[in-house]
Design an enzyme around this catalytic site. Structure first.
Site, PDB file in Angstrom:
ATOM      1  N   PRO A 265      64.981  90.690  95.504  1.00 45.49           N
ATOM      2  CA  PRO A 265      65.434  91.079  94.172  1.00 45.49           C
ATOM      3  C   PRO A 265      64.303  91.368  93.191  1.00 45.49           C
ATOM      4  O   PRO A 265      63.292  90.659  93.164  1.00 45.49           O
ATOM      5  CB  PRO A 265      66.263  89.877  93.701  1.00 45.49           C
ATOM      6  CG  PRO A 265      65.835  88.747  94.561  1.00 45.49           C
ATOM      7  CD  PRO A 265      65.449  89.343  95.878  1.00 45.49           C
ATOM      8  N   ASN A 266      64.529  92.402  92.421  1.00 47.54           N
ATOM      9  CA  ASN A 266      63.663  92.837  91.314  1.00 47.54           C
ATOM     10  C   ASN A 266      62.365  93.503  91.761  1.00 47.54           C
ATOM     11  O   ASN A 266      61.612  94.010  90.927  1.00 47.54           O
ATOM     12  CB  ASN A 266      63.358  91.659  90.358  1.00 47.54           C
ATOM     13  CG  ASN A 266      64.621  91.072  89.776  1.00 47.54           C
ATOM     14  OD1 ASN A 266      65.434  91.801  89.210  1.00 47.54           O
ATOM     15  ND2 ASN A 266      64.824  89.776  89.930  1.00 47.54           N
TER      16      ASN A 266
ATOM     17  N   ARG B 271      57.616  96.090  85.991  1.00 49.15           N
ATOM     18  CA  ARG B 271      58.026  94.712  85.751  1.00 49.15           C
ATOM     19  C   ARG B 271      56.793  93.819  85.587  1.00 49.15           C
ATOM     20  O   ARG B 271      55.997  93.673  86.514  1.00 49.15           O
ATOM     21  CB  ARG B 271      58.836  94.241  86.958  1.00 49.15           C
ATOM     22  CG  ARG B 271      59.176  92.785  86.980  1.00 49.15           C
ATOM     23  CD  ARG B 271      59.648  92.360  88.366  1.00 49.15           C
ATOM     24  NE  ARG B 271      60.039  90.965  88.348  1.00 49.15           N
ATOM     25  CZ  ARG B 271      60.097  90.191  89.416  1.00 49.15           C
ATOM     26  NH1 ARG B 271      59.820  90.692  90.604  1.00 49.15           N
ATOM     27  NH2 ARG B 271      60.435  88.933  89.320  1.00 49.15           N
TER      28      ARG B 271
ATOM     29  N   TYR C  77      52.442  91.216  88.209  1.00 49.29           N
ATOM     30  CA  TYR C  77      52.745  91.871  89.485  1.00 49.29           C
ATOM     31  C   TYR C  77      51.973  93.167  89.737  1.00 49.29           C
ATOM     32  O   TYR C  77      52.106  93.749  90.816  1.00 49.29           O
ATOM     33  CB  TYR C  77      54.256  92.126  89.576  1.00 49.29           C
ATOM     34  CG  TYR C  77      55.079  90.855  89.549  1.00 49.29           C
ATOM     35  CD1 TYR C  77      54.924  89.887  90.542  1.00 49.29           C
ATOM     36  CD2 TYR C  77      55.989  90.606  88.523  1.00 49.29           C
ATOM     37  CE1 TYR C  77      55.651  88.711  90.520  1.00 49.29           C
ATOM     38  CE2 TYR C  77      56.741  89.430  88.494  1.00 49.29           C
ATOM     39  CZ  TYR C  77      56.566  88.482  89.495  1.00 49.29           C
ATOM     40  OH  TYR C  77      57.285  87.326  89.477  1.00 49.29           O
TER      41      TYR C  77
ATOM     42  N   ASN D 264      59.057  89.447 101.331  1.00 47.60           N
ATOM     43  CA  ASN D 264      58.927  88.941  99.965  1.00 47.60           C
ATOM     44  C   ASN D 264      60.349  88.757  99.459  1.00 47.60           C
ATOM     45  O   ASN D 264      61.021  89.721  99.098  1.00 47.60           O
ATOM     46  CB  ASN D 264      58.152  89.905  99.065  1.00 47.60           C
ATOM     47  CG  ASN D 264      57.914  89.295  97.687  1.00 47.60           C
ATOM     48  OD1 ASN D 264      58.534  88.285  97.322  1.00 47.60           O
ATOM     49  ND2 ASN D 264      57.016  89.894  96.915  1.00 47.60           N
TER      50      ASN D 264
ATOM     51  N   ALA E  24      62.844  85.801  94.007  1.00 48.79           N
ATOM     52  CA  ALA E  24      63.320  84.500  93.518  1.00 48.79           C
ATOM     53  C   ALA E  24      64.183  83.766  94.546  1.00 48.79           C
ATOM     54  O   ALA E  24      64.323  82.538  94.472  1.00 48.79           O
ATOM     55  CB  ALA E  24      64.097  84.690  92.219  1.00 48.79           C
TER      56      ALA E  24
ATOM     57  N   GLU F 107      55.801  85.141 105.120  1.00 45.45           N
ATOM     58  CA  GLU F 107      56.221  85.092 103.714  1.00 45.45           C
ATOM     59  C   GLU F 107      55.109  85.659 102.828  1.00 45.45           C
ATOM     60  O   GLU F 107      53.950  85.276 102.980  1.00 45.45           O
ATOM     61  CB  GLU F 107      56.519  83.639 103.335  1.00 45.45           C
ATOM     62  CG  GLU F 107      56.872  83.460 101.872  1.00 45.45           C
ATOM     63  CD  GLU F 107      57.075  81.992 101.492  1.00 45.45           C
ATOM     64  OE1 GLU F 107      57.038  81.114 102.387  1.00 45.45           O
ATOM     65  OE2 GLU F 107      57.256  81.734 100.290  1.00 45.45           O
TER      66      GLU F 107
ATOM     67  N   HIS G 153      53.921  86.917  98.747  1.00 47.78           N
ATOM     68  CA  HIS G 153      54.146  87.020  97.301  1.00 47.78           C
ATOM     69  C   HIS G 153      52.953  87.712  96.663  1.00 47.78           C
ATOM     70  O   HIS G 153      51.804  87.464  97.059  1.00 47.78           O
ATOM     71  CB  HIS G 153      54.308  85.635  96.666  1.00 47.78           C
ATOM     72  CG  HIS G 153      55.443  84.870  97.268  1.00 47.78           C
ATOM     73  ND1 HIS G 153      56.753  85.116  96.947  1.00 47.78           N
ATOM     74  CD2 HIS G 153      55.465  83.887  98.203  1.00 47.78           C
ATOM     75  CE1 HIS G 153      57.525  84.321  97.653  1.00 47.78           C
ATOM     76  NE2 HIS G 153      56.774  83.566  98.430  1.00 47.78           N
TER      77      HIS G 153
ATOM     78  N   ARG H 224      52.114  78.952  89.236  1.00 51.99           N
ATOM     79  CA  ARG H 224      53.044  79.388  88.187  1.00 51.99           C
ATOM     80  C   ARG H 224      54.002  78.243  87.793  1.00 51.99           C
ATOM     81  O   ARG H 224      53.668  77.092  87.948  1.00 51.99           O
ATOM     82  CB  ARG H 224      53.779  80.647  88.665  1.00 51.99           C
ATOM     83  CG  ARG H 224      52.811  81.814  88.922  1.00 51.99           C
ATOM     84  CD  ARG H 224      53.532  83.077  89.303  1.00 51.99           C
ATOM     85  NE  ARG H 224      54.422  83.535  88.232  1.00 51.99           N
ATOM     86  CZ  ARG H 224      55.371  84.460  88.389  1.00 51.99           C
ATOM     87  NH1 ARG H 224      55.551  85.011  89.577  1.00 51.99           N
ATOM     88  NH2 ARG H 224      56.128  84.819  87.379  1.00 51.99           N
TER      89      ARG H 224
HETATM   90  C1  DQA Z   1      57.394  86.838  93.789  1.00 54.47           C
HETATM   91  C2  DQA Z   1      57.311  85.439  93.165  1.00 54.47           C
HETATM   92  C3  DQA Z   1      58.702  84.916  92.855  1.00 54.47           C
HETATM   93  O1  DQA Z   1      58.617  83.635  92.256  1.00 54.47           O
HETATM   94  C4  DQA Z   1      59.408  85.857  91.898  1.00 54.47           C
HETATM   95  O2  DQA Z   1      60.727  85.392  91.666  1.00 54.47           O
HETATM   96  C5  DQA Z   1      59.396  87.259  92.345  1.00 54.47           C
HETATM   97  C6  DQA Z   1      58.169  87.802  92.922  1.00 54.47           C
HETATM   98  C7  DQA Z   1      55.987  87.446  93.999  1.00 54.47           C
HETATM   99  O3  DQA Z   1      55.879  88.405  94.764  1.00 54.47           O
HETATM  100  O4  DQA Z   1      55.023  87.005  93.375  1.00 54.47           O
HETATM  101  O5  DQA Z   1      60.368  87.983  92.172  1.00 54.47           O
HETATM  102  O6  DQA Z   1      58.011  86.740  95.059  1.00 54.47           O
END
Ligand code: DQA
Length: 148
Positions: free
Chosen positions: A10-11, A18, A23, A74, A77, A98, A100, A107
């Site tokens: 998501p996102n 964003r 990011y 990735n 959240a 995994e 990020h 964070r």
């Molecule tokens: C994320 C870190 C997560 O905590 C966050 O909710 C994201 C992006 C990252 O790539 O740093 O959406 O996965």
């Protein structure tokens, strides 16, 4: 040529616009294209999928059983909330790395816990868009090691 799935949650479709201070400014298309190029040079075919929906991510993991040798994930959240995603990773029996962009451990406290980490091969976190490239390299290493 072995195939791998790059799966974004998501996102992450909003990458580039964003919270660029966290990011970065590269778009998801740019990041995925760089990852695909690197994968190709390492003898892997990378297919990319992004969804904002938990069930769609789970479906993509299930589908990957039929064609993928590994998954770079990735989960956004959902990393911190989704037992269902964790169960799916465990169920599909594929190596999952995994990823990020940000360092989740540096964070907010709610980001420090990854529910998926225990069922992933490893975690790459905090290298911005490079995290994906490091993950491709790690996957190539992993798959080569499996063949030996
Ligand atoms: C994320 C870190 C997560 O905590 C966050 O909710 C994201 C992006 C990252 O790539 O740093 O959406 O996965």
């Amino acid at each position: 040529m072995p195939k791998i799935l790059l799966l974004n949650g998501p996102n992450l479709n909003l990458l580039g616009e964003r919270e660029p201070a966290i990011y970065g400014t590269a778009t998801l298309e740019q990041v995925a294209a760089r990852a695909a190029t690197l994968a190709q040079s390492l003898g892997l075919e990378l297919r990319h999928l992004q969804s904002n929906h938990e069930g769609a991510l789970i479906d993509a993991l299930h589908d990957a059983r039929a064609w993928a040798s590994g998954v770079i994930l990735n989960a956004g959240a959902y990393t911190h909330t989704s037992i269902a995603l964790r169960d799916a990773i465990q169920a599909v029996q594929l190596p999952v790395i995994e990823v990020h962009l940000s360092n989740i451990h540096a964070r907010e406290p709610f980001r420090h816990t990854s529910l998926i980490a225990p069922v992933c091969v490893g975690q790459i976190t905090g290298f911005g868009a490079e995290s994906y490239l490091l993950a491709v390299q790690a996957m190539a290493f992993l798959l080569q090691r499996q063949q030996v």
